[in-house]
Design a protein around this motif. Structure first.
Motif, mmCIF file in Angstrom:
data_model
loop_
_atom_site.group_PDB
_atom_site.id
_atom_site.type_symbol
_atom_site.label_atom_id
_atom_site.label_comp_id
_atom_site.label_asym_id
_atom_site.label_seq_id
_atom_site.Cartn_x
_atom_site.Cartn_y
_atom_site.Cartn_z
ATOM 1 N N LEU A 280 11.455 -18.560 16.541
ATOM 2 C CA LEU A 280 11.801 -17.165 14.988
ATOM 3 C C LEU A 280 13.344 -16.797 15.400
ATOM 4 O O LEU A 280 14.465 -16.372 16.351
ATOM 5 N N ASN A 281 14.389 -17.841 14.429
ATOM 6 C CA ASN A 281 16.097 -17.615 13.792
ATOM 7 C C ASN A 281 15.679 -15.865 13.551
ATOM 8 O O ASN A 281 15.576 -16.320 12.877
ATOM 9 N N VAL A 282 17.749 -15.891 14.243
ATOM 10 C CA VAL A 282 17.655 -14.378 13.645
ATOM 11 C C VAL A 282 19.279 -14.761 12.832
ATOM 12 O O VAL A 282 19.658 -15.513 13.946
ATOM 13 N N ARG A 283 19.560 -14.392 11.654
ATOM 14 C CA ARG A 283 20.824 -14.576 11.308
ATOM 15 C C ARG A 283 21.355 -13.670 10.839
ATOM 16 O O ARG A 283 20.657 -11.862 10.956
ATOM 17 N N SER A 284 22.455 -13.957 10.737
ATOM 18 C CA SER A 284 23.567 -12.572 10.244
ATOM 19 C C SER A 284 23.200 -12.315 8.956
ATOM 20 O O SER A 284 23.740 -11.303 8.299
ATOM 21 N N GLY A 285 22.609 -12.773 7.953
ATOM 22 C CA GLY A 285 22.074 -11.740 6.877
ATOM 23 C C GLY A 285 20.720 -12.683 5.991
ATOM 24 O O GLY A 285 20.653 -13.795 6.936
ATOM 25 N N ILE B 223 12.219 -2.817 12.803
ATOM 26 C CA ILE B 223 12.619 -3.133 11.515
ATOM 27 C C ILE B 223 13.315 -2.005 11.266
ATOM 28 O O ILE B 223 12.747 -1.002 11.124
ATOM 29 N N THR B 224 14.702 -1.846 10.621
ATOM 30 C CA THR B 224 14.879 -1.095 9.610
ATOM 31 C C THR B 224 16.006 -1.315 8.350
ATOM 32 O O THR B 224 15.874 -0.598 7.803
ATOM 33 N N GLY B 225 14.878 -2.469 7.965
ATOM 34 C CA GLY B 225 14.778 -2.409 6.306
ATOM 35 C C GLY B 225 14.795 -3.664 5.832
ATOM 36 O O GLY B 225 14.018 -4.582 6.713
ATOM 37 N N VAL B 226 14.931 -3.676 4.743
ATOM 38 C CA VAL B 226 14.405 -5.034 4.282
ATOM 39 C C VAL B 226 15.626 -5.543 3.184
ATOM 40 O O VAL B 226 16.223 -4.626 2.150
ATOM 41 N N ASP B 227 15.611 -6.993 2.874
ATOM 42 C CA ASP B 227 16.284 -7.429 1.885
ATOM 43 C C ASP B 227 16.129 -8.848 1.384
ATOM 44 O O ASP B 227 15.945 -9.675 2.255
ATOM 45 N N SER B 228 15.877 -9.223 0.136
ATOM 46 C CA SER B 228 15.408 -10.090 -0.879
ATOM 47 C C SER B 228 14.508 -11.351 0.102
ATOM 48 O O SER B 228 14.435 -12.073 0.014
ATOM 49 N N GLY B 229 13.287 -10.159 0.651
ATOM 50 C CA GLY B 229 12.186 -11.206 1.212
ATOM 51 C C GLY B 229 12.411 -11.588 2.845
ATOM 52 O O GLY B 229 12.122 -11.943 2.964
ATOM 53 N N TYR C 206 18.409 -10.559 10.761
ATOM 54 C CA TYR C 206 17.575 -10.425 9.857
ATOM 55 C C TYR C 206 16.882 -11.616 9.721
ATOM 56 O O TYR C 206 16.904 -12.658 11.117
ATOM 57 N N VAL C 207 15.428 -11.538 9.688
ATOM 58 C CA VAL C 207 13.939 -12.616 10.829
ATOM 59 C C VAL C 207 13.488 -12.595 8.945
ATOM 60 O O VAL C 207 13.308 -11.692 7.859
#
Length: 296
Positions: free
Chosen positions: A111-116, A135-141, A153-154
């Motif tokens: 699974l790729n981990v992205r900077s955003g 898990i430290t948060g959620v952003d746009s799915g 981000y994953v």
């Protein structure tokens, strides 16, 4: 027969060291929810008549998996999946919050981990299938995670929230919450006929505690034997009712308390005239122990 609805039992892996994970959420519906009232109940279904899986106090964060469209949200609370009323849950598409741990479910690939929060952001690295992250948060799915000492981000499609290590079911999680609530009343005076919260007798105490979680068990200790299901002494878990008989009363039991673990139970004692913790192995109780019942 029990006068209360039996709790839905989640049959999961029994090994205590295994993290238990909910089914991966659809990224489109992923969000973070903040409880805005004390004692909000996590239900097995989107209904106030459904079984209670856990409760959460004001300020608790949950992963929102789905808006059911009828005033309820499907959520994951500490890895336990259920439903919460939208009336007491503030929901946002993004936010920072300690949401526990998640397990990568990528079908065997990495699974790729992205900077955003999106595939257009730089790739920071990857995670193997089965990897566990904070898990430290959620952003746009997308889930925000701790990755190599920084933030990554994953996609929410490939990460499943997990229960705390050592938890084996929704039932045991709620049992611990019942114990934690009961412990607030340590030192409360024992008064025969006391129904709380300022005084209790033994069965008044157990009824009061369970009523807080939506379980209407019987009032008298001997009648509480009709609630729940029988449990062997070797299989006791937090929240179970434990019963004793003094050999004198005409009823099958004379005393009841709530098991808290490690051989101890909390009860309104007519010996000390207070709510206290005692050991099942103390001579006064070991010889008088007769039954146990599991309510949740």
């Amino acid at each position: 027969m029990s006068s209360i609805r039996p709790s839905v039992r989640t049959f999961l892996l029994s090994t205590a060291l295994v993290l238990l994970c909910a089914t991966g959420a659809s990224a489109a519906g992923l969000g973070v929810g903040t409880v805005n009232a004390d004692g909000l109940r996590l239900r097995a279904e989107a209904s106030t008549d459904a079984s209670i899986l856990a409760t959460a106090n004001s300020g608790t964060h949950t992963v929102v998996l789905e808006d059911t469209g009828d005033g309820w949200y499907k959520v994951s609370l500490n890895g336990i999946e259920g439903y919460m009323s939208g009336e007491y849950l503030d929901v946002a598409d993004e936010g920072d919050a300690d949401l526990g741990q998640g397990k990568v479910e990528s079908g065997g690939s990495t699974l790729n981990v992205r900077s955003g929060p999106g595939t257009s952001y730089d790739r920071l690295g990857s995670l193997n299938d089965g990897a566990v992250v904070d898990i430290t948060g959620v952003d746009s799915g997308w889930y925000k995670i701790s990755f190599n000492g920084s933030t990554g981000y994953v996609s929410g499609d490939y990460l499943a929230p997990c229960t705390d290590s050592g938890s084996t079911s929704a039932s045991s999680a709620l049992g611990q919450q019942i114990v934690d609530y009961a412990m607030q009343y340590l030192g409360t005076p024992y008064v025969w006929g006391g129904n709380g919260p300022n005084s209790f007798d033994c069965s008044g105490f157990t009824k009061y505690v369970y009523n807080h979680f939506g379980y209407n068990i019987n009032r008298r200790a001997s009648h509480q034997l009709q609630n729940g299901v029988a449990v062997d002494r070797s299989e006791l878990q937090a929240g179970d009712l434990v019963f004793f008989y003094n050999g004198k009363d005409s009823t099958p039991v004379s005393h009841v308390g709530i098991y808290i673990g490690d051989g101890d139970f909390i009860h309104a004692s007519s010996n000390s005239y207070t709510v206290e913790i005692s050991s099942l192995y103390a001579p006064n109780y070991d010889q008088k122990y007769v039954y146990a019942r599991r309510i949740i």
